[in-house]
Design an enzyme around this catalytic site. Structure first.
Site, mmCIF file in Angstrom:
data_model
loop_
_atom_site.group_PDB
_atom_site.id
_atom_site.type_symbol
_atom_site.label_atom_id
_atom_site.label_comp_id
_atom_site.label_asym_id
_atom_site.label_seq_id
_atom_site.Cartn_x
_atom_site.Cartn_y
_atom_site.Cartn_z
ATOM 1 C CD GLN A 103 40.634 3.236 116.517
ATOM 2 O OE1 GLN A 103 39.557 3.640 116.908
ATOM 3 N NE2 GLN A 103 41.585 4.057 116.103
ATOM 4 C CG ASP A 106 41.855 -2.575 106.448
ATOM 5 O OD1 ASP A 106 42.805 -3.154 107.006
ATOM 6 O OD2 ASP A 106 41.813 -1.327 106.316
ATOM 7 C CG HIS A 121 37.314 -1.585 116.639
ATOM 8 N ND1 HIS A 121 37.338 -0.283 116.187
ATOM 9 C CD2 HIS A 121 37.269 -1.508 117.993
ATOM 10 C CE1 HIS A 121 37.327 0.543 117.231
ATOM 11 N NE2 HIS A 121 37.293 -0.178 118.325
ATOM 12 C CB CYS A 152 25.859 -25.407 116.164
ATOM 13 S SG CYS A 152 25.817 -23.601 116.087
ATOM 14 C CB SER A 191 38.092 10.557 113.925
ATOM 15 O OG SER A 191 37.426 9.384 114.324
ATOM 16 C CG ASN A 215 44.171 12.631 111.265
ATOM 17 O OD1 ASN A 215 43.572 13.127 110.310
ATOM 18 N ND2 ASN A 215 43.615 11.752 112.069
HETATM 19 C C1 BJW Z 1 43.976 10.289 107.153
HETATM 20 C C2 BJW Z 1 44.001 10.007 105.813
HETATM 21 C C3 BJW Z 1 45.266 9.803 105.276
HETATM 22 C C4 BJW Z 1 41.960 10.240 106.282
HETATM 23 N N1 BJW Z 1 46.340 9.880 106.062
HETATM 24 N N2 BJW Z 1 44.957 10.403 107.972
HETATM 25 C C5 BJW Z 1 31.014 7.839 125.818
HETATM 26 C C6 BJW Z 1 32.212 7.578 126.463
HETATM 27 C C7 BJW Z 1 32.833 6.347 126.313
HETATM 28 C C8 BJW Z 1 32.302 5.379 125.479
HETATM 29 C C9 BJW Z 1 31.126 5.655 124.845
HETATM 30 C C10 BJW Z 1 30.480 6.851 125.021
HETATM 31 N N3 BJW Z 1 29.338 6.819 124.288
HETATM 32 C C11 BJW Z 1 29.282 5.625 123.643
HETATM 33 C C12 BJW Z 1 30.353 4.923 123.974
HETATM 34 C C13 BJW Z 1 30.704 3.613 123.459
HETATM 35 C C14 BJW Z 1 31.151 3.572 122.025
HETATM 36 C C15 BJW Z 1 31.821 4.867 121.579
HETATM 37 O O1 BJW Z 1 33.004 5.074 121.749
HETATM 38 N N4 BJW Z 1 31.086 5.736 120.930
HETATM 39 C C16 BJW Z 1 31.663 7.008 120.475
HETATM 40 C C17 BJW Z 1 31.171 7.306 119.075
HETATM 41 C C18 BJW Z 1 31.396 8.064 121.505
HETATM 42 N N5 BJW Z 1 32.131 2.518 122.000
HETATM 43 C C19 BJW Z 1 31.754 1.254 121.962
HETATM 44 O O2 BJW Z 1 30.575 0.932 121.915
HETATM 45 C C20 BJW Z 1 32.838 0.221 122.042
HETATM 46 N N6 BJW Z 1 32.547 -0.710 123.048
HETATM 47 C C21 BJW Z 1 32.572 -0.370 124.337
HETATM 48 O O3 BJW Z 1 32.943 0.737 124.695
HETATM 49 O O4 BJW Z 1 32.142 -1.354 125.185
HETATM 50 C C22 BJW Z 1 31.850 -0.971 126.539
HETATM 51 C C23 BJW Z 1 30.595 -0.092 126.509
HETATM 52 C C24 BJW Z 1 29.441 -0.575 125.960
HETATM 53 C C25 BJW Z 1 28.291 0.239 125.913
HETATM 54 C C26 BJW Z 1 28.320 1.551 126.389
HETATM 55 C C27 BJW Z 1 29.523 2.044 126.928
HETATM 56 C C28 BJW Z 1 30.648 1.206 126.982
HETATM 57 C C29 BJW Z 1 32.917 -0.529 120.725
HETATM 58 C C30 BJW Z 1 33.326 0.335 119.599
HETATM 59 C C31 BJW Z 1 33.339 -0.454 118.313
HETATM 60 C C32 BJW Z 1 33.602 0.429 117.124
HETATM 61 N N7 BJW Z 1 33.383 -0.296 115.962
HETATM 62 C C33 BJW Z 1 33.583 0.311 114.667
HETATM 63 C C34 BJW Z 1 33.064 -0.748 113.686
HETATM 64 C C35 BJW Z 1 32.077 -0.397 112.698
HETATM 65 C C36 BJW Z 1 31.672 -1.526 111.847
HETATM 66 C C37 BJW Z 1 32.695 -2.010 110.830
HETATM 67 O O5 BJW Z 1 33.809 -1.540 110.657
HETATM 68 O O6 BJW Z 1 32.314 -2.922 110.115
HETATM 69 O O7 BJW Z 1 34.957 0.519 114.400
HETATM 70 S S1 BJW Z 1 32.902 1.946 114.545
HETATM 71 C C38 BJW Z 1 34.165 2.600 113.492
HETATM 72 O O8 BJW Z 1 34.888 3.662 114.185
HETATM 73 C C39 BJW Z 1 35.164 1.451 113.316
HETATM 74 C C40 BJW Z 1 36.470 2.157 113.494
HETATM 75 O O9 BJW Z 1 37.473 1.225 113.869
HETATM 76 C C41 BJW Z 1 36.193 3.183 114.541
HETATM 77 C C42 BJW Z 1 37.183 4.315 114.591
HETATM 78 O O10 BJW Z 1 37.165 5.031 113.409
HETATM 79 P P1 BJW Z 1 38.517 5.635 112.809
HETATM 80 O O11 BJW Z 1 39.442 4.545 112.447
HETATM 81 O O12 BJW Z 1 39.037 6.674 113.703
HETATM 82 O O13 BJW Z 1 37.986 6.244 111.425
HETATM 83 P P2 BJW Z 1 37.350 7.694 111.121
HETATM 84 O O14 BJW Z 1 36.704 7.614 109.795
HETATM 85 O O15 BJW Z 1 36.527 8.163 112.248
HETATM 86 O O16 BJW Z 1 38.609 8.662 111.045
HETATM 87 C C43 BJW Z 1 39.557 8.564 110.003
HETATM 88 C C44 BJW Z 1 40.668 9.553 110.306
HETATM 89 O O17 BJW Z 1 41.690 9.404 109.334
HETATM 90 C C45 BJW Z 1 40.213 11.022 110.241
HETATM 91 O O18 BJW Z 1 40.705 11.711 111.382
HETATM 92 C C46 BJW Z 1 40.867 11.555 108.961
HETATM 93 O O19 BJW Z 1 41.260 12.931 109.068
HETATM 94 C C47 BJW Z 1 42.074 10.678 108.863
HETATM 95 N N8 BJW Z 1 42.561 10.454 107.509
HETATM 96 N N9 BJW Z 1 42.641 10.026 105.343
HETATM 97 C C48 BJW Z 1 46.137 10.198 107.391
HETATM 98 N N10 BJW Z 1 45.379 9.554 103.963
HETATM 99 ZN ZN ZN Z 2 27.914 -22.609 115.814
#
Ligand code: BJW
Ligand code: ZN
Length: 241
Positions: A103, A106, A121, A152, A191, A215
């Site tokens: 996800q 970087d 992502h 463009c 997470s 985690n």
């Molecule tokens: C360690 C550690 C160490 C620390 N060792 N561990 C309800 C049901 C289903 C879907 C949805 C819903 N409500 C809304 C939605 C849609 C939404 C969604 O899921 N929202 C939720 C918040 C509920 N999803 C979307 O919109 C996705 N698209 C989609 O579903 O399209 C169809 C659709 C559209 C519209 C409506 C419904 C469906 C797209 C999701 C895109 C996410 N993009 C981001 C990008 C941000 C911008 C950027 O990066 O520039 O991606 S959001 C952000 O979260 C980023 C990450 O990839 C993603 C996940 O985060 P991650 O990697 O888990 O990080 P953290 O910080 O949350 O957790 C870190 C973990 O590491 C922690 O657990 C720590 O404990 C641990 N840790 N240090 C080991 N050293």
């Molecule tokens: Zn273009």
């Protein structure tokens, strides 16, 4: 189960597995110094996701969004892969069927040498044109605001999947195939709350895979997985081989 027992069990499963899939999140890069999203020092502590990581936010104020990405590009440009990234490169070599789903935007998995991977992502080092869709690699730090398409002259945006946007269907299909056909799924440093990646653990379980989580803290997946190992990715992942 103790941490040692968990590591032992995952090692045993991996030693007889041919098909292995790994899902990573921000936690694996935290050990390289890249901020996570939702932790104590996470990015969402100081910034509201909906003000920056949505198509509506970019339409409203592309300068603000680009400034945020320039700040993150500057941070990430100085970071290097850590031993957890390296261990996943070794896994790719070791298993007949291996797929890494990240996800993270970087690019550290690619920098470490992983090639069998889906960056579901997107990637912070790529830009896409909001007018013609052209995608380019771009390593400028900072990127001149507002950047324009070479073809463009349309407005360029970060090639990143924001909330409410669809993931690339080919990458998503490949990821679900890897999740549903693996013998072992490792989930590292996420997470587990952002969909569709949040559905990978239950999908793999339902398809009969052994699922392990690494985690620092418990997550919504911890109850569901076969083994949950609490610790730093950079310390634990290399021990699994
Ligand atoms: C360690 C550690 C160490 C620390 N060792 N561990 C309800 C049901 C289903 C879907 C949805 C819903 N409500 C809304 C939605 C849609 C939404 C969604 O899921 N929202 C939720 C918040 C509920 N999803 C979307 O919109 C996705 N698209 C989609 O579903 O399209 C169809 C659709 C559209 C519209 C409506 C419904 C469906 C797209 C999701 C895109 C996410 N993009 C981001 C990008 C941000 C911008 C950027 O990066 O520039 O991606 S959001 C952000 O979260 C980023 C990450 O990839 C993603 C996940 O985060 P991650 O990697 O888990 O990080 P953290 O910080 O949350 O957790 C870190 C973990 O590491 C922690 O657990 C720590 O404990 C641990 N840790 N240090 C080991 N050293
Ligand atoms: Zn273009």
């Amino acid at each position: 189960m103790t941490c040692e027992a968990g590591i032992h069990e995952v090692r045993a499963r991996l030693s007889s597995a041919r098909a292995v899939t790994v899902l990573t999140g921000a936690g694996i890069s935290a050990d390289s110094g890249v901020p996570t999203f939702r932790g104590t020092d996470g990015l969402w502590r100081n910034f509201r996701a909906e003000e920056l990581a949505t198509p509506e936010a970019f339409a409203r104020d592309p300068r603000l969004v680009w400034e945020w990405y320039n700040w993150r590009r500057e941070i990430i440009a100085a970071k290097l892969p850590n031993p957890a990234h390296a261990a996943l490169v070794e896994m790719e070599r070791r298993f007949d069927r291996f797929w890494l789903i990240t996800q993270n935007v970087d690019g550290l998995h690619r920098l470490a040498g992983s090639t069998k991977l889906s960056e579901i992502h997107g990637n912070i080092w790529k830009v896409s044109c909001t007018a013609c869709g052209r995608v380019d690699t771009n390593h400028d730090v900072p990127i001149p605001i507002l950047p324009q398409c070479a073809t463009c002259e349309g407005l360029l945006r970060p090639h990143i999947v924001w909330f409410g946007e669809s993931l690339d269907s080919e990458e998503l299909g490949r990821s679900f195939d890897a999740v549903n056909s693996c013998e072992v799924l490792l989930i590292v440093g996420t997470s587990g709350i952002v969909y569709p990646a949040a559905s990978f653990a239950p999908s793999a379980k339902a398809a009969g895979a052994f699922v392990a989580e690494i985690n620092l803290d418990p997550t919504p997946n911890s109850e569901l997985v076969d083994v949950s190992i609490q610790g730093n990715a950079k310390d634990i992942v290399p021990l699994l081989l």
